[in-house]
Enzyme design. Sequence first.
Site, PDB file in Angstrom:
ATOM      1  N   GLU A 176       0.823  -1.210   0.000  1.00  0.00           N
ATOM      2  CA  GLU A 176       0.000   0.000   0.000  1.00  0.00           C
ATOM      3  C   GLU A 176       0.860   1.265   0.000  1.00  0.00           C
ATOM      4  OE1 GLU A 176      -3.626   2.232   2.457  1.00  0.00           O
ATOM      5  OE2 GLU A 176      -2.571   0.553   3.376  1.00  0.00           O
ATOM      6  N   LYS A 213      -2.831  -2.147  -2.778  1.00  0.00           N
ATOM      7  CA  LYS A 213      -3.868  -1.269  -2.244  1.00  0.00           C
ATOM      8  C   LYS A 213      -3.456   0.159  -2.563  1.00  0.00           C
ATOM      9  CE  LYS A 213      -6.622  -0.095   1.814  1.00  0.00           C
ATOM     10  NZ  LYS A 213      -7.100  -0.510   3.150  1.00  0.00           N
TER      11      LYS A 213
END
Length: 295
Positions: A176, A213
């Site tokens: 992420e 993500k």
Amino acid sequence: MTFDEMKARIAQGQGFIAALDQSGGSTPKALKGYGVEDGAWTSEEEMFGLIHEMRQRIIEAPCFGNGKVIGAILFEKTMEGESAGKSVPERLKERGIVPFLKVDKGLEDEHDGAQLMKPNPGLEDMCNRARELGVFGTKMRSVIKSADPVGIKAAVRQQFAEGARILSCGLIPMLEPEYDITAADRAKGETIMLEAIEEGLDALPAGQQVMLKLSIPKEAGLYAPLAKHPKVLRVVALSGGYSTEDACRELAKNPGMIASFSRGLLQDLRASQSDEEFDGTLSSAIDQIHAASVA
């Protein structure tokens, strides 16, 4: 669910991943949003007890197991807790929901327009414990705040390096590198980040896969190549400060991305709601986020 069944659920499931991983620093804000003020606890232990009660209520809500939530990201204390008399990962899997664990230790100070993750010497121990409890994968966050190629590439390199450590423990890492949605140069920076991610994917050993993500991109469809990449299991989107409505509207413009929202899922839940009101409110958010994820 076995590991292979969880992998198939994440790769092919028509749904989204709930982010229930607020940690020590963000828990007071999450509790305040839930209607629990700062004075409601006198110790960190009591604070985490209150947030665990909120998470249990979500996990056990009838609508949470309706098939539209395919995964849930947990804070370490939540992973070690129980719901309905069972470990949280076990209970989630009973409800058809694949468990993930937040593993980063927070952010360093900003350099070159990015905040990298703090050192994490205990990562392997945490991953091995998670695997013992039946967790499928992990999540770790860094933040990019400007289109500085040095900072962007450093953040992405670190994500892949930590991802390699997680893969060695038998878990699937969710990388992420969040791009701040308020950054004025986001469109330019996201293009630089896309190239850095593709380089990282190309360098992954054959047969390995990661998840990504990412902030919903300024340019709709920018991350479509990542969703089709053979070394990417799934691309998920964070809400990044958007309201539920705005996040869902923007996400629907990006086929191939599914939601992994926290604020967007929880923003209208309150401790004072009856169980019926709570489930109805949560169900409405789940339906809205699910529709955007499968658009």
